[in-house]
Design a protein around this motif. Structure first.
Motif, PDB file in Angstrom:
ATOM      1  N   PRO A  28      72.905   2.798  80.065  1.00 18.66           N
ATOM      2  CA  PRO A  28      71.680   2.000  79.954  1.00 18.66           C
ATOM      3  C   PRO A  28      70.465   2.878  79.706  1.00 18.66           C
ATOM      4  CG  PRO A  28      72.350   2.178  82.241  1.00 18.66           C
ATOM      5  CD  PRO A  28      73.474   2.741  81.419  1.00 18.66           C
ATOM      6  N   PRO A  29      69.566   2.482  78.806  1.00 16.47           N
ATOM      7  CA  PRO A  29      68.365   3.275  78.544  1.00 16.47           C
ATOM      8  C   PRO A  29      67.468   3.410  79.766  1.00 16.47           C
ATOM      9  CG  PRO A  29      68.225   1.116  77.499  1.00 16.47           C
ATOM     10  CD  PRO A  29      69.624   1.265  77.980  1.00 16.47           C
ATOM     11  N   ILE A  30      67.457   2.390  80.617  1.00 12.20           N
ATOM     12  CA  ILE A  30      66.664   2.407  81.854  1.00 12.20           C
ATOM     13  C   ILE A  30      67.214   1.317  82.763  1.00 12.20           C
ATOM     14  CG2 ILE A  30      64.911   0.732  81.156  1.00 12.20           C
ATOM     15  CD1 ILE A  30      64.143   4.045  82.945  1.00 12.20           C
ATOM     16  N   THR A  31      67.057   1.486  84.062  1.00 22.24           N
ATOM     17  CA  THR A  31      67.475   0.458  85.014  1.00 22.24           C
ATOM     18  C   THR A  31      66.300   0.093  85.919  1.00 22.24           C
ATOM     19  OG1 THR A  31      68.186   1.976  86.771  1.00 22.24           O
ATOM     20  CG2 THR A  31      69.797   1.468  85.038  1.00 22.24           C
ATOM     21  N   ILE A  32      66.418  -1.040  86.582  1.00 15.20           N
ATOM     22  CA  ILE A  32      65.368  -1.486  87.492  1.00 15.20           C
ATOM     23  C   ILE A  32      65.175  -0.471  88.614  1.00 15.20           C
ATOM     24  CG2 ILE A  32      64.711  -3.275  89.145  1.00 15.20           C
ATOM     25  CD1 ILE A  32      66.155  -5.297  87.364  1.00 15.20           C
ATOM     26  N   THR A  33      66.262   0.073  89.124  1.00 18.82           N
ATOM     27  CA  THR A  33      66.174   1.061  90.202  1.00 18.82           C
ATOM     28  C   THR A  33      65.463   2.324  89.732  1.00 18.82           C
ATOM     29  OG1 THR A  33      68.246   0.213  91.120  1.00 18.82           O
ATOM     30  CG2 THR A  33      67.500   2.360  91.905  1.00 18.82           C
ATOM     31  N   GLN A  34      65.721   2.750  88.513  1.00 19.63           N
ATOM     32  CA  GLN A  34      65.059   3.934  87.983  1.00 19.63           C
ATOM     33  C   GLN A  34      63.563   3.700  87.803  1.00 19.63           C
ATOM     34  OE1 GLN A  34      67.305   4.792  84.431  1.00 19.63           O
ATOM     35  NE2 GLN A  34      69.044   5.626  85.566  1.00 19.63           N
ATOM     36  N   ILE A  35      63.216   2.520  87.327  1.00 23.02           N
ATOM     37  CA  ILE A  35      61.798   2.175  87.189  1.00 23.02           C
ATOM     38  C   ILE A  35      61.119   2.180  88.553  1.00 23.02           C
ATOM     39  CG2 ILE A  35      60.189   0.333  86.554  1.00 23.02           C
ATOM     40  CD1 ILE A  35      62.211  -0.485  84.384  1.00 23.02           C
ATOM     41  N   SER A  36      61.781   1.603  89.554  1.00 24.27           N
ATOM     42  CA  SER A  36      61.240   1.559  90.908  1.00 24.27           C
ATOM     43  C   SER A  36      61.043   2.957  91.480  1.00 24.27           C
ATOM     44  CB  SER A  36      62.178   0.752  91.808  1.00 24.27           C
ATOM     45  OG  SER A  36      61.794   0.833  93.158  1.00 24.27           O
ATOM     46  N   ALA A  37      62.020   3.832  91.265  1.00 27.10           N
ATOM     47  CA  ALA A  37      61.919   5.204  91.783  1.00 27.10           C
ATOM     48  C   ALA A  37      60.796   5.967  91.100  1.00 27.10           C
ATOM     49  CB  ALA A  37      63.253   5.928  91.587  1.00 27.10           C
ATOM     50  N   PHE A  38      60.663   5.785  89.795  1.00 26.53           N
ATOM     51  CA  PHE A  38      59.592   6.471  89.076  1.00 26.53           C
ATOM     52  C   PHE A  38      58.226   6.001  89.562  1.00 26.53           C
ATOM     53  CE2 PHE A  38      56.581   6.808  85.519  1.00 26.53           C
ATOM     54  CZ  PHE A  38      56.639   8.170  85.302  1.00 26.53           C
ATOM     55  N   GLU A  40      57.529   4.940  92.518  1.00 21.54           N
ATOM     56  CA  GLU A  40      57.307   5.400  93.891  1.00 21.54           C
ATOM     57  C   GLU A  40      57.143   6.909  93.987  1.00 21.54           C
ATOM     58  OE1 GLU A  40      59.302   4.925  98.356  1.00 21.54           O
ATOM     59  OE2 GLU A  40      60.116   3.808  96.639  1.00 21.54           O
ATOM     60  N   TYR A  41      57.925   7.665  93.226  1.00 16.28           N
ATOM     61  CA  TYR A  41      57.944   9.121  93.382  1.00 16.28           C
ATOM     62  C   TYR A  41      57.333   9.871  92.192  1.00 16.28           C
ATOM     63  CZ  TYR A  41      61.240   7.812  97.016  1.00 16.28           C
ATOM     64  OH  TYR A  41      61.824   7.231  98.113  1.00 16.28           O
ATOM     65  N   GLY A  42      57.035   9.140  91.109  1.00 15.18           N
ATOM     66  CA  GLY A  42      56.454   9.798  89.938  1.00 15.18           C
ATOM     67  C   GLY A  42      57.408  10.733  89.244  1.00 15.18           C
ATOM     68  N   GLY A 149      68.967  11.057  94.925  1.00 18.88           N
ATOM     69  CA  GLY A 149      67.815  11.741  95.469  1.00 18.88           C
ATOM     70  C   GLY A 149      66.580  10.957  95.087  1.00 18.88           C
ATOM     71  N   ARG A 150      65.442  11.380  95.559  1.00 17.48           N
ATOM     72  CA  ARG A 150      64.209  10.660  95.255  1.00 17.48           C
ATOM     73  C   ARG A 150      63.801  10.892  93.800  1.00 17.48           C
ATOM     74  NH1 ARG A 150      60.573  11.263 100.804  1.00 17.48           N
ATOM     75  NH2 ARG A 150      62.121  10.262 102.166  1.00 17.48           N
ATOM     76  N   GLY A 151      64.143   9.915  92.957  1.00 16.21           N
ATOM     77  CA  GLY A 151      63.876  10.034  91.530  1.00 16.21           C
ATOM     78  C   GLY A 151      64.927  10.805  90.770  1.00 16.21           C
ATOM     79  N   VAL A 152      66.046  11.121  91.412  1.00 16.64           N
ATOM     80  CA  VAL A 152      67.137  11.873  90.789  1.00 16.64           C
ATOM     81  C   VAL A 152      68.327  10.938  90.597  1.00 16.64           C
ATOM     82  CG1 VAL A 152      68.699  13.843  90.988  1.00 16.64           C
ATOM     83  CG2 VAL A 152      66.367  13.990  91.902  1.00 16.64           C
TER      84      VAL A 152
END
Length: 214
Positions: A28-38, A40-42, A149-152
């Motif tokens: 997937p090009p992006i996921t909801i969880t990845q968007i959420s982590a970005f 929150e953690y930048g 990990g946080r954003g990993v």
């Protein structure tokens, strides 16, 4: 109004079908969880690679930690689900009974917050990807998309973040440390493990001895 709603429903059906079809061939090009982590953690650190380039140690470690029956169930492990129900009835910390297939469905198509709606959709997507993707594709998507990990995200990014090497080069102990953070990667850090994480690391190392990749 009814015609508009019907068109929206058909559009959603088509988009979901397209996502499932493409998901068999592409991460997937992006996921909801990845968007959420970005948000929150930048940070969004990830690197998608084929299953064949991940190495056996990290695959065995994650299977040992999360779903040792992965290659033998149809997406749902009834024994684990029942064990989770019995554990949760006793109170205390909640225990999940989700398989890697269920977690993949959640991580790729859905969101993390628990609800009956999400669980119902998760069941639906799990059934579909088990039938259409197959085990190797599911495992590859999971190992690429799982938060470690946080954003990993994914085992390759985690291997580089925690140990400065490719996932295929992880030894058994390093792979077990990465797998130990699951399913709560935002709360644990292999670089600074507490007693609970150290215990889980040792447990995973023992379980890896009997885990099969087929």
């Amino acid at each position: 109004m009814f015609r508009f709603i019907r068109r929206i429903i058909w559009l959603l059906i088509i988009l979901n079908a397209l996502a499932v079809v493409l998901g068999r061939y592409f991460n997937p090009p992006i996921t909801i969880t990845q968007i959420s982590a970005f948000a929150e953690y930048g940070r969004l650190q990830r690197e998608y690679i084929p299953l064949s380039e991940m190495g056996t140690n990290v695959q065995k470690a994650v299977l040992a930690s999360e779903d040792q029956s992965f290659f033998h169930h149809n997406g749902f492990d009834r024994r684990e689900i029942q064990a989770a129900i019995e554990h949760n009835r006793k109170g205390g910390s909640l225990r999940g009974g989700s398989t890697i297939s269920q977690q993949t469905a959640k991580n790729v198509f859905l969101w993390q917050k628990r609800s009956w709606i999400r669980k119902g959709l998760e069941t639906f997507y799990t059934f579909i990807i088990e039938k259409f993707w197959g085990k190797e594709v599911i495992l590859e998507r999971y190992l690429n998309c799982i938060e470690m990990g946080r954003g990993v995200f994914g085992v390759e990014a985690a291997a580089k973040y925690y140990f400065g090497k490719n996932s295929k080069d992880l030894d058994r102990s390093e792979a077990a440390w990465i797998a130990a953070v699951l399913p709560n990667p935002r709360n644990y850090d292999p670089k600074n493990p507490d007693g609970k994480l150290a215990w889980k690391h040792r447990w995973i190392l023992r379980q890896m001895q009997t885990v099969s990749l087929k």
